[in-house]
Design a protein around this motif. Structure first.
Motif, PDB file in Angstrom:
ATOM      1  N   MET A  42      11.356  -6.238  -3.041  1.00 41.51           N
ATOM      2  CA  MET A  42      12.376  -7.103  -3.657  1.00 41.51           C
ATOM      3  C   MET A  42      12.706  -8.280  -2.742  1.00 41.51           C
ATOM      4  SD  MET A  42      12.961  -5.890  -6.626  1.00 41.51           S
ATOM      5  CE  MET A  42      14.482  -6.624  -7.164  1.00 41.51           C
ATOM      6  N   ALA A  43      12.753  -8.041  -1.440  1.00 46.45           N
ATOM      7  CA  ALA A  43      13.024  -9.133  -0.501  1.00 46.45           C
ATOM      8  C   ALA A  43      11.910 -10.175  -0.562  1.00 46.45           C
ATOM      9  CB  ALA A  43      13.160  -8.585   0.923  1.00 46.45           C
ATOM     10  N   GLN A  44      10.678  -9.730  -0.687  1.00 50.73           N
ATOM     11  CA  GLN A  44       9.553 -10.670  -0.763  1.00 50.73           C
ATOM     12  C   GLN A  44       9.624 -11.510  -2.037  1.00 50.73           C
ATOM     13  OE1 GLN A  44       7.045 -11.256   1.569  1.00 50.73           O
ATOM     14  NE2 GLN A  44       8.400 -10.012   2.805  1.00 50.73           N
ATOM     15  N   CYS A  65      -3.553   5.578  -3.976  1.00 46.42           N
ATOM     16  CA  CYS A  65      -4.632   6.452  -4.428  1.00 46.42           C
ATOM     17  C   CYS A  65      -4.229   7.911  -4.248  1.00 46.42           C
ATOM     18  CB  CYS A  65      -5.938   6.145  -3.705  1.00 46.42           C
ATOM     19  SG  CYS A  65      -5.992   6.629  -2.006  1.00 46.42           S
ATOM     20  N   GLY A  66      -4.909   8.759  -5.000  1.00 39.21           N
ATOM     21  CA  GLY A  66      -4.638  10.196  -4.923  1.00 39.21           C
ATOM     22  C   GLY A  66      -3.249  10.531  -5.427  1.00 39.21           C
ATOM     23  N   ARG A  67      -2.499  11.261  -4.605  1.00 39.98           N
ATOM     24  CA  ARG A  67      -1.156  11.693  -5.027  1.00 39.98           C
ATOM     25  C   ARG A  67      -0.128  10.571  -4.971  1.00 39.98           C
ATOM     26  NH1 ARG A  67      -0.392  17.578  -2.347  1.00 39.98           N
ATOM     27  NH2 ARG A  67      -1.870  16.924  -0.779  1.00 39.98           N
ATOM     28  N   ALA A  68      -0.512   9.402  -4.494  1.00 38.01           N
ATOM     29  CA  ALA A  68       0.416   8.277  -4.443  1.00 38.01           C
ATOM     30  C   ALA A  68       0.378   7.431  -5.715  1.00 38.01           C
ATOM     31  CB  ALA A  68       0.101   7.400  -3.235  1.00 38.01           C
ATOM     32  N   VAL A  69      -0.492   7.771  -6.665  1.00 38.52           N
ATOM     33  CA  VAL A  69      -0.616   6.976  -7.890  1.00 38.52           C
ATOM     34  C   VAL A  69       0.691   6.983  -8.679  1.00 38.52           C
ATOM     35  CG1 VAL A  69      -1.756   6.870 -10.148  1.00 38.52           C
ATOM     36  CG2 VAL A  69      -3.116   7.126  -8.081  1.00 38.52           C
ATOM     37  N   THR A  70       1.318   8.135  -8.844  1.00 37.23           N
ATOM     38  CA  THR A  70       2.560   8.194  -9.625  1.00 37.23           C
ATOM     39  C   THR A  70       3.685   7.430  -8.929  1.00 37.23           C
ATOM     40  OG1 THR A  70       3.077  10.326  -8.615  1.00 37.23           O
ATOM     41  CG2 THR A  70       2.022  10.362 -10.770  1.00 37.23           C
ATOM     42  N   ILE A  89       3.186   3.699  -9.595  1.00 42.19           N
ATOM     43  CA  ILE A  89       3.625   3.321 -10.946  1.00 42.19           C
ATOM     44  C   ILE A  89       5.147   3.282 -11.014  1.00 42.19           C
ATOM     45  CG2 ILE A  89       3.644   4.060 -13.369  1.00 42.19           C
ATOM     46  CD1 ILE A  89       0.800   5.217 -12.813  1.00 42.19           C
ATOM     47  N   THR A  90       5.816   4.224 -10.374  1.00 43.13           N
ATOM     48  CA  THR A  90       7.279   4.237 -10.349  1.00 43.13           C
ATOM     49  C   THR A  90       7.824   2.965  -9.714  1.00 43.13           C
ATOM     50  OG1 THR A  90       7.298   6.655 -10.237  1.00 43.13           O
ATOM     51  CG2 THR A  90       9.300   5.516  -9.516  1.00 43.13           C
ATOM     52  N   CYS A  91       7.247   2.558  -8.592  1.00 45.08           N
ATOM     53  CA  CYS A  91       7.696   1.334  -7.915  1.00 45.08           C
ATOM     54  C   CYS A  91       7.534   0.116  -8.823  1.00 45.08           C
ATOM     55  CB  CYS A  91       6.910   1.116  -6.626  1.00 45.08           C
ATOM     56  SG  CYS A  91       7.314   2.274  -5.315  1.00 45.08           S
ATOM     57  N   VAL A  92       6.401   0.043  -9.515  1.00 47.61           N
ATOM     58  CA  VAL A  92       6.147  -1.091 -10.408  1.00 47.61           C
ATOM     59  C   VAL A  92       7.163  -1.123 -11.547  1.00 47.61           C
ATOM     60  CG1 VAL A  92       4.513  -2.005 -12.106  1.00 47.61           C
ATOM     61  CG2 VAL A  92       3.714  -1.326  -9.836  1.00 47.61           C
ATOM     62  N   LYS A 105       0.859  -1.188   0.000  1.00 46.40           N
ATOM     63  CA  LYS A 105       0.000   0.000   0.000  1.00 46.40           C
ATOM     64  C   LYS A 105       0.889   1.229   0.000  1.00 46.40           C
ATOM     65  CE  LYS A 105      -3.947  -2.107   2.209  1.00 46.40           C
ATOM     66  NZ  LYS A 105      -4.914  -2.058   3.296  1.00 46.40           N
ATOM     67  N   VAL A 106       0.981   1.864  -1.141  1.00 46.47           N
ATOM     68  CA  VAL A 106       1.851   3.028  -1.307  1.00 46.47           C
ATOM     69  C   VAL A 106       1.089   4.273  -0.861  1.00 46.47           C
ATOM     70  CG1 VAL A 106       3.202   4.357  -2.955  1.00 46.47           C
ATOM     71  CG2 VAL A 106       2.985   1.887  -3.248  1.00 46.47           C
ATOM     72  N   LYS A 107       1.716   5.043   0.002  1.00 44.10           N
ATOM     73  CA  LYS A 107       1.126   6.289   0.501  1.00 44.10           C
ATOM     74  C   LYS A 107       1.918   7.464  -0.060  1.00 44.10           C
ATOM     75  CE  LYS A 107      -1.649   4.184   3.407  1.00 44.10           C
ATOM     76  NZ  LYS A 107      -3.031   4.031   3.117  1.00 44.10           N
ATOM     77  N   GLU A 108       1.345   8.645   0.072  1.00 46.89           N
ATOM     78  CA  GLU A 108       1.980   9.857  -0.450  1.00 46.89           C
ATOM     79  C   GLU A 108       3.361  10.075   0.170  1.00 46.89           C
ATOM     80  OE1 GLU A 108       1.026  14.625  -0.484  1.00 46.89           O
ATOM     81  OE2 GLU A 108      -0.548  13.215   0.071  1.00 46.89           O
ATOM     82  N   GLY A 109       3.512   9.779   1.445  1.00 50.54           N
ATOM     83  CA  GLY A 109       4.780  10.018   2.128  1.00 50.54           C
ATOM     84  C   GLY A 109       5.725   8.828   2.144  1.00 50.54           C
ATOM     85  N   SER A 110       5.367   7.726   1.481  1.00 48.85           N
ATOM     86  CA  SER A 110       6.225   6.537   1.472  1.00 48.85           C
ATOM     87  C   SER A 110       7.529   6.814   0.742  1.00 48.85           C
ATOM     88  CB  SER A 110       5.519   5.377   0.777  1.00 48.85           C
ATOM     89  OG  SER A 110       4.332   5.030   1.428  1.00 48.85           O
ATOM     90  N   LYS A 111       8.589   6.233   1.227  1.00 49.70           N
ATOM     91  CA  LYS A 111       9.890   6.343   0.565  1.00 49.70           C
ATOM     92  C   LYS A 111      10.036   5.181  -0.418  1.00 49.70           C
ATOM     93  CE  LYS A 111      11.714   9.657   3.196  1.00 49.70           C
ATOM     94  NZ  LYS A 111      10.755  10.722   3.063  1.00 49.70           N
ATOM     95  N   ILE A 112      10.358   5.510  -1.667  1.00 48.77           N
ATOM     96  CA  ILE A 112      10.477   4.484  -2.705  1.00 48.77           C
ATOM     97  C   ILE A 112      11.545   3.463  -2.328  1.00 48.77           C
ATOM     98  CG2 ILE A 112      11.165   4.086  -5.104  1.00 48.77           C
ATOM     99  CD1 ILE A 112       9.691   6.641  -5.844  1.00 48.77           C
ATOM    100  N   ARG A 113      12.647   3.919  -1.753  1.00 47.17           N
ATOM    101  CA  ARG A 113      13.735   3.018  -1.361  1.00 47.17           C
ATOM    102  C   ARG A 113      13.230   1.956  -0.375  1.00 47.17           C
ATOM    103  NH1 ARG A 113      16.942   6.657   0.179  1.00 47.17           N
ATOM    104  NH2 ARG A 113      16.311   6.751   2.344  1.00 47.17           N
ATOM    105  N   ASN A 114      12.458   2.371   0.627  1.00 51.21           N
ATOM    106  CA  ASN A 114      11.929   1.436   1.617  1.00 51.21           C
ATOM    107  C   ASN A 114      10.940   0.457   0.997  1.00 51.21           C
ATOM    108  OD1 ASN A 114      13.449   2.838   3.476  1.00 51.21           O
ATOM    109  ND2 ASN A 114      11.717   4.002   4.283  1.00 51.21           N
TER     110      ASN A 114
END
Length: 138
Positions: A44-46, A60-65, A68-71, A29-38
């Motif tokens: 990747m470990a999973q 959702c919202g501002r976390a959509v981009t 997509i970046t993570c994917v 679940k990606v949130k607006e404040g999530s760090k991509i590195r984390n």
């Protein structure tokens, strides 16, 4: 609205839009404040160390981009992943509180229902149904 401040925000929980997922599928679940590195370190470990066959990214919202970046990073690092993307709307409830209530009157709250765009992306090492809408081959 200048006399109001946001007190609480809550998302409507909804099931994943992918039928036939195993119960132990990893959902990021990606949130607006999530760090991509984390996010990427955990995902990747999973997939590599724990041997997961499928992973779902949602935001959702501002976390959509950011979702997509993570994917895209995951697909580039692992390669050979099948993808199914589902776009929908989620209802977000915002509660606003009046900063300057009338003296002796009750505190006034305002509840706002917002429909915000949401995305769910399933990545799988196993082949998926190519006739499914939103399917992308590796």
């Amino acid at each position: 609205m200048e006399n109001f401040r946001k007190v609480r925000t809550s998302e409507e929980e909804s099931p994943l839009p992918f039928p036939d997922l195993p119960p132990d599928v990893v959902e990021m679940k990606v949130k607006e404040g999530s760090k991509i590195r984390n996010l990427m370190n955990f995902a990747m470990a999973q997939m590599e160390l724990k041997g997961s066959r499928q992973i779902v990214f949602s935001g959702c919202g501002r976390a959509v981009t950011k979702t997509i970046t993570c994917v895209e990073i995951m697909k580039r690092k692992l390669g050979g992943l099948h993808q199914v993307t589902k776009v929908r709307y989620k209802t977000v409830l915002e509660v606003w509180e009046n900063q300057d209530p009338l003296p002796g009157g009750p505190a006034q709250n305002l509840t706002v229902h917002k429909n915000v765009p949401s995305i769910c992306i399933l990545l799988s090492r196993d082949p998926l149904d190519p006739n499914q809408t939103g399917y992308q081959p590796p």
